[in-house]
Design an enzyme around this catalytic site. Structure first.
Site, PDB file in Angstrom:
ATOM      1  N   GLY A 122      -3.364  -1.918   7.956  1.00 40.91           N
ATOM      2  CA  GLY A 122      -3.509  -0.538   7.520  1.00 40.91           C
ATOM      3  C   GLY A 122      -2.348   0.347   7.936  1.00 40.91           C
ATOM      4  N   CYS A 123      -1.373  -0.236   8.612  1.00 43.24           N
ATOM      5  CA  CYS A 123      -0.185   0.513   9.026  1.00 43.24           C
ATOM      6  C   CYS A 123       0.979   0.126   8.119  1.00 43.24           C
ATOM      7  CB  CYS A 123       0.183   0.190  10.474  1.00 43.24           C
ATOM      8  SG  CYS A 123      -1.064   0.691  11.666  1.00 43.24           S
ATOM      9  N   ALA A 124       1.767   1.101   7.715  1.00 37.64           N
ATOM     10  CA  ALA A 124       2.930   0.819   6.887  1.00 37.64           C
ATOM     11  C   ALA A 124       3.975   0.043   7.691  1.00 37.64           C
ATOM     12  CB  ALA A 124       3.527   2.112   6.357  1.00 37.64           C
TER      13      ALA A 124
END
Length: 138
Positions: A49-51
């Site tokens: 969920g983190c870029a």
């Protein structure tokens, strides 16, 4: 102890006049964090969920929560450091119920992070909560 460190960070943010100064401070916090061992940068510790690439590894001793964290992006590394001041040293039982959103709002992060960074920050908080909950056997 953890609450005192976070309160001190919030006071520092209150003292800094504009977001650019706060942004630089977050990056500096990330630079001051110890490096995470390469052996801990495995898929099981990666935060989805983190870029950016983000790894969090819990370190729970004597009923107190702590974690190691790492990212390939300096601002995200700084956000990990901010979360560390919020969570590290707290009793394990407190971690899942801690209102991280309200605490981070004190720093004004909710107003100045891109939606992508905000989503990543929420994903890190959720990972921390999940790990703490699992460690308690709940």
């Amino acid at each position: 102890m953890a609450q005192d460190e976070f309160n001190e960070l919030a006071e520092t943010f209150d003292f800094l006049d504009d977001w650019e100064d706060r942004y630089r401070h977050v990056i500096e916090l990330g630079r001051e964090m110890p490096e995470m061992e390469e052996a801990l940068k495995v898929p099981a510790n990666k935060v989805n969920g983190c870029a950016s690439q983000v790894w969090l590894y819990p370190n729970i001793e004597n009923g107190l929560f702590d974690f190691y964290g790492e990212s390939d992006a300096m601002i995200v590394r700084g956000l990990i450091a901010v979360l560390h001041t919020l969570y590290a040293g707290r009793p394990l039982a407190e971690v899942p119920g801690l209102d991280a959103q309200a605490a981070l709002k004190r720093l004004g992060l909710d107003e100045h992070l891109s939606s992508q960074r905000s989503n990543g920050l929420r994903a890190m908080v959720e990972r921390i909560r999940l790990v703490a909950t699992e460690a308690q056997g709940i």
